[in-house]
Structures are given as C-alpha cells and as structure tokens.
Scaffold this motif. Structure first.
Motif, short mmCIF file in Angstrom:
data_model
loop_
_atom_site.label_atom_id
_atom_site.label_comp_id
_atom_site.label_asym_id
_atom_site.label_seq_id
_atom_site.Cartn_x
_atom_site.Cartn_y
_atom_site.Cartn_z
N MET A 1 0.85 -1.20 0.00
CA MET A 1 0.00 0.00 0.00
C MET A 1 0.88 1.23 0.00
SD MET A 1 -2.88 1.19 2.78
CE MET A 1 -3.97 -0.16 2.36
N GLU A 2 0.49 2.24 -0.79
CA GLU A 2 1.24 3.49 -0.86
C GLU A 2 1.21 4.19 0.50
OE1 GLU A 2 3.59 6.12 -3.08
OE2 GLU A 2 2.56 4.32 -3.83
N PRO A 3 2.39 4.58 1.05
CA PRO A 3 2.39 5.26 2.34
C PRO A 3 1.73 6.63 2.23
CG PRO A 3 4.56 5.39 1.35
CD PRO A 3 3.75 4.47 0.49
N PRO A 4 1.17 7.13 3.33
CA PRO A 4 0.54 8.45 3.27
C PRO A 4 1.55 9.55 3.01
CG PRO A 4 0.70 7.70 5.54
CD PRO A 4 1.10 6.54 4.67
N VAL A 5 1.14 10.60 2.29
CA VAL A 5 1.99 11.75 2.08
C VAL A 5 2.07 12.53 3.38
CG1 VAL A 5 2.28 13.89 0.79
CG2 VAL A 5 1.37 11.86 -0.36
N ARG A 6 3.30 12.85 3.84
CA ARG A 6 3.47 13.48 5.14
C ARG A 6 3.35 15.00 5.05
NH1 ARG A 6 2.18 9.58 8.47
NH2 ARG A 6 3.36 7.68 8.10
N LEU A 7 2.13 15.45 4.71
CA LEU A 7 1.89 16.88 4.61
C LEU A 7 1.67 17.52 5.97
CD1 LEU A 7 -0.38 17.17 1.45
CD2 LEU A 7 1.95 18.02 1.72
N ILE A 8 1.59 16.70 7.00
CA ILE A 8 1.47 17.21 8.37
C ILE A 8 2.54 16.53 9.21
CG2 ILE A 8 -0.01 17.46 10.39
CD1 ILE A 8 -2.42 17.26 8.56
N ASN A 9 3.38 17.32 9.84
CA ASN A 9 4.41 16.79 10.74
C ASN A 9 3.78 16.65 12.12
OD1 ASN A 9 6.58 16.48 12.56
ND2 ASN A 9 7.99 17.40 11.08
N TRP A 10 3.32 15.45 12.42
CA TRP A 10 2.56 15.23 13.65
C TRP A 10 3.40 15.45 14.91
CZ3 TRP A 10 -2.27 15.18 12.35
CH2 TRP A 10 -2.66 14.65 11.11
N GLY B 1 -3.44 20.98 4.22
CA GLY B 1 -3.27 20.64 5.62
C GLY B 1 -4.28 21.34 6.50
N GLU B 2 -4.48 22.66 6.22
CA GLU B 2 -5.44 23.42 7.01
C GLU B 2 -6.85 22.88 6.83
OE1 GLU B 2 -7.13 28.01 7.35
OE2 GLU B 2 -5.42 27.54 6.06
N ARG B 3 -7.19 22.53 5.59
CA ARG B 3 -8.53 22.03 5.33
C ARG B 3 -8.75 20.67 5.99
NH1 ARG B 3 -9.10 23.53 -1.11
NH2 ARG B 3 -8.65 25.75 -0.90
N LEU B 4 -7.76 19.80 5.90
CA LEU B 4 -7.89 18.49 6.53
C LEU B 4 -8.00 18.63 8.05
CD1 LEU B 4 -5.39 16.31 4.46
CD2 LEU B 4 -7.88 16.32 4.33
N MET B 5 -7.25 19.58 8.59
CA MET B 5 -7.33 19.80 10.02
C MET B 5 -8.72 20.29 10.41
SD MET B 5 -4.63 21.85 12.39
CE MET B 5 -5.04 23.48 11.78
N ASP B 6 -9.32 21.12 9.57
CA ASP B 6 -10.69 21.56 9.82
C ASP B 6 -11.65 20.38 9.88
OD1 ASP B 6 -10.09 24.23 10.00
OD2 ASP B 6 -10.60 24.69 7.92
N VAL B 7 -11.46 19.42 8.96
CA VAL B 7 -12.31 18.23 8.95
C VAL B 7 -12.19 17.48 10.26
CG1 VAL B 7 -12.75 16.01 7.85
CG2 VAL B 7 -12.18 18.00 6.45
N ALA B 8 -10.96 17.24 10.69
CA ALA B 8 -10.75 16.49 11.92
C ALA B 8 -11.28 17.26 13.13
CB ALA B 8 -9.27 16.19 12.10
N ARG B 9 -11.04 18.58 13.14
CA ARG B 9 -11.48 19.38 14.26
C ARG B 9 -13.00 19.37 14.36
NH1 ARG B 9 -8.22 24.01 13.58
NH2 ARG B 9 -9.83 24.97 12.29
N GLU C 1 -4.09 12.10 13.22
CA GLU C 1 -3.33 11.28 12.29
C GLU C 1 -4.13 10.07 11.85
OE1 GLU C 1 1.03 9.02 11.92
OE2 GLU C 1 0.42 9.93 13.82
N ALA C 2 -4.80 9.43 12.80
CA ALA C 2 -5.61 8.25 12.47
C ALA C 2 -6.77 8.62 11.56
CB ALA C 2 -6.13 7.60 13.75
N LEU C 3 -7.41 9.77 11.83
CA LEU C 3 -8.55 10.18 11.03
C LEU C 3 -8.15 10.57 9.61
CD1 LEU C 3 -10.50 12.34 13.63
CD2 LEU C 3 -11.36 10.30 12.48
N LEU C 4 -7.01 11.24 9.49
CA LEU C 4 -6.62 11.77 8.18
C LEU C 4 -5.77 10.81 7.37
CD1 LEU C 4 -5.80 15.46 9.15
CD2 LEU C 4 -7.98 14.44 8.51
N ASP C 5 -5.34 9.71 7.98
CA ASP C 5 -4.49 8.75 7.27
C ASP C 5 -5.11 8.26 5.95
OD1 ASP C 5 -2.06 6.81 7.41
OD2 ASP C 5 -3.79 5.48 7.12
N PRO C 6 -6.40 7.88 5.92
CA PRO C 6 -6.97 7.41 4.64
C PRO C 6 -6.91 8.48 3.54
CG PRO C 6 -8.40 6.77 6.46
CD PRO C 6 -7.38 7.71 7.02
N ALA C 7 -7.20 9.73 3.89
CA ALA C 7 -7.17 10.80 2.88
C ALA C 7 -5.76 11.05 2.39
CB ALA C 7 -7.76 12.08 3.46
N LEU C 8 -4.80 11.00 3.28
CA LEU C 8 -3.41 11.24 2.87
C LEU C 8 -2.88 10.07 2.04
CD1 LEU C 8 -1.99 12.96 6.08
CD2 LEU C 8 -2.72 14.01 3.94
#
Length: 381
Positions: A1-10, A215-223, A84-91
């Motif tokens: 499986m392709e690893p997630p793109v690390r657009l967020i440094n957790w 990153g900001e948009r994905l963070m909004d989704v998780a928040r 990280e767990a929530l956004l992993d599928p999208a990344l």
C-alpha cells in the motif's frame, strides 16, 4: 500500500503545542495527586447517574475504553494521534493520486508549516478543553489502545472552578456527567465510531484534489469531527427558515463545492450536534440531590463566556468555536424536544443504527424526526 503523504508533521504539532501552551494552575505534588484521585472518583460515580437519566444499558459496562486524567500537553499529544488516524486514509489517497508529482522539499515544507499551525491551534484549545471522549484513539494501534478514551484535563477543570468560585467536588462531578455521557453514547452505538470515521474520510478525500491549503482544510475536517467541550457558556444564534446558521464562519462550506461533500458535512454537523446536545441534556437533568450547588454552577458557567478578552474572542471566531457552541445548543434543543414529546426510552432508538440519526434539517425540526421514526407521544403520567 502506498504510504501516506506526510503533509502534516505530527511530532512537530505535538511538540509545538507543548511549547506554546502554558501548564495551567500551579499545584504541589500532593494537591495534584488529590485532584487526579478526586476526578477519577467523580468519573466513576457519574456513570450511575448517566445510566439512571438516559436508561442506556451500555452504561453498565464501559470496559472497552479508558478514563485518563491528563495535563494540557498530554491532551494535545493525544489529539495529534487521533488526527493522524482520522486523516491517514485521505493522505494515503493523495499519495496514490499525486505522490509522484509532489517533490520532497514541497512535502517537507508543508509538513513543517501545517504541523506548526496545528500545534498553535492545539496549544490554544488545550487551555480551554475541560474534557473529551476520543473514540478514535485505538485506530492507529488497536492492539495497544483498545477502544476509545475519556480524557479529563485536570489543570483546566481546576482553573475554571477557581475562576467561578464554585464548590470543586460539585463542579468536577458536573463536568464528568457530560463527558461520561459521550463515553456511554459510543458504547450504546458501537457502530458509531466506524460510521463517523467513514464520513470523515469521505469528506477529507474530497479535499485532496488540490494541495493548496490542504493541511489546514484536513485539520478543519478532523477538528469538526473531534468535537471537544471547552469552558464556554451556551450561546444562541438566529437561523434561516430551513434551519441553517446565519452567523459564524462559513468554515468548510466555503471550499466544498461538490454536493456529495456538502451532504457529508451536513450529516457530520447534525451528528456532532446530537452528541453534544444529548450530553447537555443529561447535565441539565441533574438536580441538587446529585450536585448540591448545580444551579450556581450553571449560572456562573454560562456567564463566563461573556467576559472573554478581545484577543480570545478573535481567536475563537477565527477557529469557529463560537459557531460550534451555537451548533451544540441547537442539538440540545432537538434532544429536549424529542424527550419531552416521546420520552427518553423512545428517544434511545436513535442509537440503534445510522439510519436513525437526524438530518441537519431534522435537527431544527425535531417533530419531523419523530414522525420519520414513527414514535408516538409518551403516555401522560
């Protein structure tokens, strides 16, 4: 499986939150230990009250999740794991579609900038949140983490009870009643965690077509999905005829163009409003026999939101927190209306399956949900 793109440094996000945030009230070792033990006692005691008020049998056995008494930095770190767990599928999806076209310097820079931004947001929130039930904590490492976890942020609870001048034991039990209700909700609806995660993943994947501000948009989704309870009072807002908000930040609606994505956001809004509104109804169901000074606590807690500094009001508006509190107040109106009309036992069908969750329109027109469920009014007593 392709690893997630690390657009967020957790890791950077967690470290930045710890560095930027304050520790909170100063307590000596003995006082800290007393606060932790007292919060744990009240967390345990509140479960029986939640069971009595809601009638949900799930309150009898909550062994699939943990209760943690945490400081601000630990709360922020725990939330980076859940994000990280929530956004992993999208990344991962982004990696499959655009990974080869994203240069390493671009990804690294995005990770630093977005991680720093997330850290700043979490630092602010870590000083406001009293408690949070996190159902997603076991998604990254299920074997180690088990189910969800209930976090009570000890320094914030102590700070607010001192600021309000209320009885600590009563305030701590009052807060625990709200947070344990969230824990019971997910125990009563074991399908709810995966349902929310699927919806969040769909929404996040709808935003990966462009990496600008991703990153900001994905963070909004998780928040949006990790609805946390802060130390604000209840607020109200006006609404248009179809029940949609007329005040507050447009948030994700401003960037979501696809009708399917907008429908998912509408669904998540309704679900999170339901969960918070239900917990507020449980809090309001307690009387002086359970929390002797509950009336004083309610009055002072609700007034607290009127006395924020100009800076805090600006930050809250920027993050959309005031709009969220108004949203949760609408959820409380929905739950109270349904319970008043059909009783708590009939209301509890809402936890049986996803199809029973209210739509955003039904949230503002509870009689329509009652009709769709075929619920008769509760018999007069």
């Amino acid at each position: 499986m392709e690893p997630p793109v690390r657009l967020i440094n957790w890791k950077l996000a967690a470290d930045a939150a710890a560095r930027l945030g304050s520790a909170g009230p100063k307590l000596n070792t003995a006082d800290r230990e007393d606060v932790v033990a007292d919060l744990r006692r009240h967390a345990d005691a509140s479960v029986a009250h939640v069971h009595r008020i809601t009638g949900l049998e799930a309150a009898r056995d909550l062994r699939d999740s943990q209760v943690l008494i945490v400081d601000r930095a630990s709360w922020a770190r725990a939330n980076t794991h859940s994000f990280e767990a929530l956004l992993d599928p999208a990344l991962r999806r982004l990696g499959e579609k655009k990974g080869s076209r994203l240069s390493e310097p671009t990804v690294a820079l995005s990770g630093v900038l977005t991680g720093a931004e997330m850290g700043a947001v979490l630092a602010f929130l870590s000083s406001k949140v009293l408690g949070q039930y996190d159902p997603f904590s076991g998604l990254l490492r299920p074997a180690a983490s088990g189910g969800g976890r209930l976090m009570l942020v000890a320094p914030n609870i102590v700070e607010v009870e001192r600021e309000l001048g209320v009885e600590p034991a009563d305030f701590r039990l009052w807060v625990c009643l709200h947070e344990q209700t969230h824990r019971v909700q997910f125990a009563a609806a074991p399908w709810l965690r995966d349902h929310l995660r699927d919806q969040i993943s769909r929404l996040a994947e709808g935003l990966v077509e462009t990496t600008d501000g991703l990153g900001e948009r994905l963070m909004d989704v998780a928040r949006e999905a990790l609805g946390t309870r802060d130390a604000a009072g209840e607020e109200r807002t006006s609404r248009s005829g179809d029940g949609r908000r007329q005040e507050g930040s447009p948030g994700l609606l401003a960037v979501l163009k696809d009708p399917g994505d907008q429908a998912v956001l509408s669904h998540l809004t309704a679900v999170m409003s339901l969960l918070e509104g239900h917990a507020n109804v449980v809090m309001d169901a307690v009387d002086a026999s359970i929390v002797p000074t509950v009336r004083t606590i309610r009055q002072r807690f609700n007034r607290r939101g009127e006395n924020r500094s100009a800076l805090e009001k600006w930050v809250r508006r920027l993050l959309g927190l005031d709009a969220k509190m108004r949203q949760y107040a609408d959820g409380q109106k929905f739950v109270q209306r349904v319970v008043d009309r059909v009783g708590m036992e009939r209301f509890n069908v809402i936890w049986e399956r996803p199809e029973h969750l209210p739509t955003e329109r039904e949230l503002h027109h509870p009689d329509e949900w009652i009709g769709r469920m075929g619920l008769a009014p509760a018999p007069a007593r």
